[in-house]
Design a protein around this motif. Structure first.
Motif, PDB file in Angstrom:
ATOM      1  N   UNK A 133      -6.750  -4.227 -13.150  1.00 44.36           N
ATOM      2  CA  UNK A 133      -5.442  -3.911 -13.733  1.00 44.36           C
ATOM      3  C   UNK A 133      -5.522  -3.054 -14.982  1.00 44.36           C
ATOM      4  N   UNK A 134      -6.483  -3.311 -15.846  1.00 42.92           N
ATOM      5  CA  UNK A 134      -6.573  -2.598 -17.116  1.00 42.92           C
ATOM      6  C   UNK A 134      -7.007  -1.146 -16.936  1.00 42.92           C
ATOM      7  N   UNK A 135      -7.454  -0.794 -15.746  1.00 42.88           N
ATOM      8  CA  UNK A 135      -7.992   0.542 -15.510  1.00 42.88           C
ATOM      9  C   UNK A 135      -7.118   1.360 -14.564  1.00 42.88           C
ATOM     10  N   UNK A 136      -6.544   0.724 -13.549  1.00 40.17           N
ATOM     11  CA  UNK A 136      -5.827   1.454 -12.495  1.00 40.17           C
ATOM     12  C   UNK A 136      -4.339   1.111 -12.433  1.00 40.17           C
ATOM     13  N   UNK A 137      -3.739   0.816 -13.566  1.00 39.76           N
ATOM     14  CA  UNK A 137      -2.360   0.314 -13.578  1.00 39.76           C
ATOM     15  C   UNK A 137      -1.382   1.260 -12.895  1.00 39.76           C
ATOM     16  N   UNK A 138      -1.459   2.549 -13.179  1.00 42.86           N
ATOM     17  CA  UNK A 138      -0.488   3.487 -12.613  1.00 42.86           C
ATOM     18  C   UNK A 138      -0.599   3.568 -11.093  1.00 42.86           C
ATOM     19  N   UNK A 139      -1.815   3.525 -10.571  1.00 45.37           N
ATOM     20  CA  UNK A 139      -1.995   3.556  -9.111  1.00 45.37           C
ATOM     21  C   UNK A 139      -1.536   2.248  -8.475  1.00 45.37           C
ATOM     22  N   UNK A 140      -1.757   1.142  -9.156  1.00 41.80           N
ATOM     23  CA  UNK A 140      -1.346  -0.167  -8.640  1.00 41.80           C
ATOM     24  C   UNK A 140       0.165  -0.221  -8.471  1.00 41.80           C
ATOM     25  N   UNK A 141       0.911   0.387  -9.375  1.00 40.63           N
ATOM     26  CA  UNK A 141       2.373   0.367  -9.319  1.00 40.63           C
ATOM     27  C   UNK A 141       2.893   0.918  -7.994  1.00 40.63           C
ATOM     28  N   UNK A 142       2.173   1.870  -7.406  1.00 40.86           N
ATOM     29  CA  UNK A 142       2.653   2.556  -6.204  1.00 40.86           C
ATOM     30  C   UNK A 142       1.971   2.066  -4.932  1.00 40.86           C
ATOM     31  N   UNK A 143       1.118   1.053  -5.039  1.00 37.73           N
ATOM     32  CA  UNK A 143       0.267   0.664  -3.912  1.00 37.73           C
ATOM     33  C   UNK A 143       0.983  -0.239  -2.913  1.00 37.73           C
ATOM     34  N   UNK A 144       0.587  -0.103  -1.649  1.00 39.53           N
ATOM     35  CA  UNK A 144       0.973  -1.057  -0.606  1.00 39.53           C
ATOM     36  C   UNK A 144      -0.165  -2.022  -0.310  1.00 39.53           C
ATOM     37  N   UNK A 145      -1.388  -1.581  -0.586  1.00 41.63           N
ATOM     38  CA  UNK A 145      -2.571  -2.430  -0.412  1.00 41.63           C
ATOM     39  C   UNK A 145      -3.423  -2.340  -1.668  1.00 41.63           C
ATOM     40  N   UNK A 146      -3.623  -3.480  -2.303  1.00 42.08           N
ATOM     41  CA  UNK A 146      -4.474  -3.562  -3.484  1.00 42.08           C
ATOM     42  C   UNK A 146      -5.717  -4.362  -3.136  1.00 42.08           C
TER      43      UNK A 146
END
Length: 345
Positions: A133-146
């Motif tokens: 979370x602390x590194x990829x927050x912006x990509x996580x916001x748009x993800x369907x699969x984390x």
């Protein structure tokens, strides 16, 4: 929003049920376990004894009637099992946070080498977002699969990433020496976790051959801007949960303690779970929480930076971070439903 937990009776799954049951923004309405299908959750885990939360365990494969009611599922399933189950839920337009290692490694050849099986879903793997979370927050916001990170990688990547990104440490000869509690091995009985084997004992295992090694290298190479390798030595210690990581790296220049502190403080200034500590951290300081503690010592004689980190392997190293990922995906407060005060003693 409505969520489900697949593999709800494993260590990671039951922690998810505990956290989500108290989360104000979600309705935990679906739980699944192939081995306990048809039982109430309290039949398997008696401490879940609140009638309104005592759900019937279903199967991990989606039924259309159930899937249409759900926004997201957490897949707390074994490696190799999750690989096939995750696409089934995505096909039903349900988002997935996967706690296994099946969607973390982007190179399918690397995955095959370390997990001993060919990955069947290369296109889905390409779209998976690594959920540190602390590194990829912006990509996580748009993800369907984390792809939720592994426990050891979380404890090693978080201290190193800011320093590698700023080019403050040498990319060569990184050593991660990590000690973990036995819950990291999962719920299935194994001789190495048997009480007489573990109590009053301490041992290394899978040195330079643990599958979390390439996961660390993938993330840290991204921070460094080039491929790097590290030496990873895991050890088992006689405690239920927690990971203590001691990491040795060479400094590029004669940096001051303030230089290192400033780098870490700037990187983690907006993180609700970062604890930048003085002295030697203790696992008990983060026990039962989603927090992570980082401290360091500088050895001027050898120009070596010795970093120390502590996490709870079942929370920040698994289920808590998964909920943190969900919070980011749906625009909730990042720390919603997650404890930051440790259990003590």
């Amino acid at each position: 929003m409505k969520v489900g937990v697949l593999g709800a009776t494993g260590y990671g799954g039951i922690e998810l049920c505990r956290i989500l049951s108290a989360h104000d923004k979600v309705d935990l309405c679906y739980i699944a376990s192939e081995s306990n299908k048809g039982n109430k959750l309290s039949d398997v885990m008696p401490h879940f004894n609140e009638p309104e939360k005592d759900l019937i365990l279903k199967g991990v494969h989606p039924e259309k009637e159930d899937a249409k009611e759900l926004d997201l599922v957490f897949a707390a399933l074994p490696h190799k099992v999750s690989m096939d189950v995750v696409p089934e839920w995505l096909k039903e337009d349900v988002k997935v946070i996967d706690l296994s290692g099946d969607y973390r490694l982007k190179d399918i050849q690397v995955y095959q080498k370390w997990y001993g099986i060919t990955h069947k879903y290369e296109e889905i793997l390409k779209d998976a977002v690594y959920g540190l979370c602390e590194i990829n927050k912006e990509s996580i916001k748009k993800a369907s699969l984390v792809a939720n990170p592994g426990c050891f990688p979380t404890g090693v990547i978080l201290p190193l990433y800011p320093l590698l990104e700023k080019g403050l440490i040498d990319k060569e000869n990184i050593i991660a020496d990590c000690k973990t509690g036995v819950s990291g091995g999962g719920k299935e009985p194994k001789q190495i976790f048997h009480y007489p084997e573990r109590n009053n004992n301490f041992q290394a295992y899978n040195v330079a051959s643990h599958r979390h090694g390439p996961e660390m290298e993938q993330a840290l190479s991204e921070a460094a801007g080039e491929n790097l390798s590290l030496l990873f030595s895991p050890h088992l210690v006689p405690m239920d949960r927690g990971i203590f990581s001691t990491i040795y790296v060479s400094l590029k220049d004669k940096l001051s303690k303030e230089d290192v502190s400033n780098c870490l403080e700037e990187f983690y200034k907006d993180s609700p779970f970062a604890m930048l500590l003085e002295g030697y951290p203790q696992v008990k300081w983060i026990y039962g929480t989603n927090s992570f503690g980082i401290s360091f010592v500088m050895d001027e004689n050898t120009n070596t930076l010795i970093m120390m980190s502590v996490i709870d392997n079942l929370i920040k190293g698994a289920s808590g971070q998964a909920v943190q990922n969900m919070n980011i995906m749906y625009g909730f407060e990042e720390d919603e439903g997650l404890m930051k005060t440790a259990l003590w003693p």
